[in-house]
Design a protein around this motif. Sequence first.
Motif, PDB file in Angstrom:
ATOM      1  N   TYR A  11       0.832  -1.196   0.000  1.00 17.40           N
ATOM      2  CA  TYR A  11       0.000   0.000   0.000  1.00 17.40           C
ATOM      3  C   TYR A  11       0.873   1.255   0.000  1.00 17.40           C
ATOM      4  O   TYR A  11       0.632   2.196  -0.757  1.00 17.40           O
ATOM      5  N   ARG A  12       1.926   1.248   0.842  1.00 22.55           N
ATOM      6  CA  ARG A  12       2.811   2.400   0.940  1.00 22.55           C
ATOM      7  C   ARG A  12       3.564   2.632  -0.360  1.00 22.55           C
ATOM      8  O   ARG A  12       3.727   3.777  -0.813  1.00 22.55           O
ATOM      9  N   ASP A  16       3.007   6.063  -2.535  1.00 23.99           N
ATOM     10  CA  ASP A  16       4.080   7.015  -2.818  1.00 23.99           C
ATOM     11  C   ASP A  16       4.494   7.071  -4.281  1.00 23.99           C
ATOM     12  O   ASP A  16       5.198   7.998  -4.689  1.00 23.99           O
ATOM     13  N   SER A  17       4.061   6.083  -5.082  1.00 24.92           N
ATOM     14  CA  SER A  17       4.524   6.029  -6.466  1.00 24.92           C
ATOM     15  C   SER A  17       3.601   6.734  -7.451  1.00 24.92           C
ATOM     16  O   SER A  17       4.007   7.045  -8.569  1.00 24.92           O
ATOM     17  N   ILE A  18       2.346   7.000  -7.076  1.00 18.75           N
ATOM     18  CA  ILE A  18       1.422   7.635  -8.023  1.00 18.75           C
ATOM     19  C   ILE A  18       1.794   9.098  -8.244  1.00 18.75           C
ATOM     20  O   ILE A  18       2.326   9.768  -7.360  1.00 18.75           O
ATOM     21  N   ASP A  19       1.529   9.560  -9.462  1.00 16.00           N
ATOM     22  CA  ASP A  19       1.870  10.942  -9.823  1.00 16.00           C
ATOM     23  C   ASP A  19       0.939  11.951  -9.167  1.00 16.00           C
ATOM     24  O   ASP A  19       1.331  13.093  -8.915  1.00 16.00           O
ATOM     25  N   GLU A  20      -0.311  11.552  -8.930  1.00 13.75           N
ATOM     26  CA  GLU A  20      -1.270  12.470  -8.317  1.00 13.75           C
ATOM     27  C   GLU A  20      -0.914  12.723  -6.853  1.00 13.75           C
ATOM     28  O   GLU A  20      -0.411  11.843  -6.162  1.00 13.75           O
ATOM     29  N   GLY A  21      -1.173  13.954  -6.427  1.00 15.18           N
ATOM     30  CA  GLY A  21      -1.059  14.235  -5.011  1.00 15.18           C
ATOM     31  C   GLY A  21      -2.164  13.500  -4.267  1.00 15.18           C
ATOM     32  O   GLY A  21      -3.295  13.423  -4.750  1.00 15.18           O
ATOM     33  N   ALA A  45       4.436  11.535  -1.635  1.00 15.52           N
ATOM     34  CA  ALA A  45       5.517  12.416  -2.109  1.00 15.52           C
ATOM     35  C   ALA A  45       4.986  13.469  -3.077  1.00 15.52           C
ATOM     36  O   ALA A  45       5.422  14.627  -3.060  1.00 15.52           O
ATOM     37  N   SER A  46       4.038  13.070  -3.930  1.00 21.13           N
ATOM     38  CA  SER A  46       3.492  14.021  -4.903  1.00 21.13           C
ATOM     39  C   SER A  46       2.701  15.135  -4.225  1.00 21.13           C
ATOM     40  O   SER A  46       2.609  16.247  -4.747  1.00 21.13           O
TER      41      SER A  46
END
Length: 355
Positions: A11-12, A16-21, A45-46
Motif C-alpha cells: 500500500y505504501r 508514494d509512487s502515483i503521480d497524483e497528489g 511524495a506528490s
Amino acid sequence: MKTIVSAEEKYRILFDSIDEGFCIIEMIFNEQGKPLDYRFLEINASFEKQTGLINAVGKRMREFAPDHEEHWFEIYGKIAMTGESIRFENRAEQLHRWYDVYAFRFGDPKNMQVAILFNDITKRKQIEDQLQSANKEMESFSYSVSHDLRAPLRAINGFAKILSEDYSTKIDEDGAQVIQTIRHNAERMGVLIEDLLSFSRLGRQELVKANVDIRKLLDEITVEIAKQAPHKAMIDIGKLPIVKGDDSLLHQVVFNLVSNAVKYSSKQKNPHVKISSEEDNDAVTISVADNGVGFDMQYANKLFGVFQRLHSQAEFEGTGVGLAIVAKIISKHGGKVWAEAKVNEGATFHFSLPK
C-alpha cells in the motif's frame, strides 16, 4: 530467498509512487457541526511536490495557511458528513495554484476522514486564460475591422451608382459593365462584413435559454427561405423535439443549415431536404440532410472554419461564414456539430444539444 512484502508495505509503495497528489485528512468540527479545520493523517511524495507543504502529517491546515479559503473546509466537511464524493476544479489562493480535485469519504463514517486525490493544473489554467484573452482580442479586432470597413464600402457603392445613373450617356458599354462589377463586389463585400460582425458578436452574446420548439422554428424558417430565394426543393420535416436553448441563436443555426441544404441541392432534378431528430439519455440530435452535390470527407474538418468553402463562388454563392457561426453557437450551448457526405450524393449536417 523470496522477500515477503506485507500488504501495508504494498500500500505504501503504491501510495508514494502515483503521480497524483494524495492525502487523507481528518475533519475537525465545532459543537454546532461547522467544519473548523482539518488535520493531515497521511500524505504522499506528490502531495509535497504539488503543494509545497512539507512535513504536514499530524498538523492542521490552518497551521500552514491561517487564511485558507473557507470553501475548502465546507466542501470537505460536507463529504465527511454525507459520504458524497465530489470532483471539482478550484484555486488555492494561498498557494497561488489551481487543482483538479477528487475527494471522497474514507474509512469508517464515524472517523470523519476524507481522502483527496488531486493534480496541479496551474499551467493548464494559465494557458486557458491566455487563449481566452487572445480570443477576446481577436473578436475585438474582427469587430473593429469589419465595422470600419463598412463606411468606405458604402462610399464605393454610392459613387459607382452615381456614375451609373448620372453619367450613363458618357460611359460606353464596357465602362458600364465595369461599374456594375464594382457595385456587385462592393455589395458582396458588405454581406461578408455583416457575416463577420455576426460571428464576432457571438463571442460576447450571453445565452438566454428557454424551451425552443424546433418544429415551430422550422415552419417560420421555411417561409423565410422561400421569400428570400424561391426554390423547388421538397422539404420533409420529421418529428422534432422541444429543446433548451437560446431561441434567436438556434433560429440562426437551423436557418443556416436548411438554407445551405436548399442551395447545395438546387442543381438536382428533384432537390430534397430532410430534417429529423434522435435523442438518447444525454442529448438531442437534429439532422439536416440533402441530396445535393455533397463533398469529399477528407475536407470535412475545414467546413466549420471562417472563410472555408469547398465549392467556388461561381458554383454557389456564399461568404464561408455561415457554418462557422453554426459551430460557434452550438459550442456555446455545450453541444457538438458534425457532417457526413459523399461527392454528388448529398450531405447531412448534425448538431446535438445536451438535455
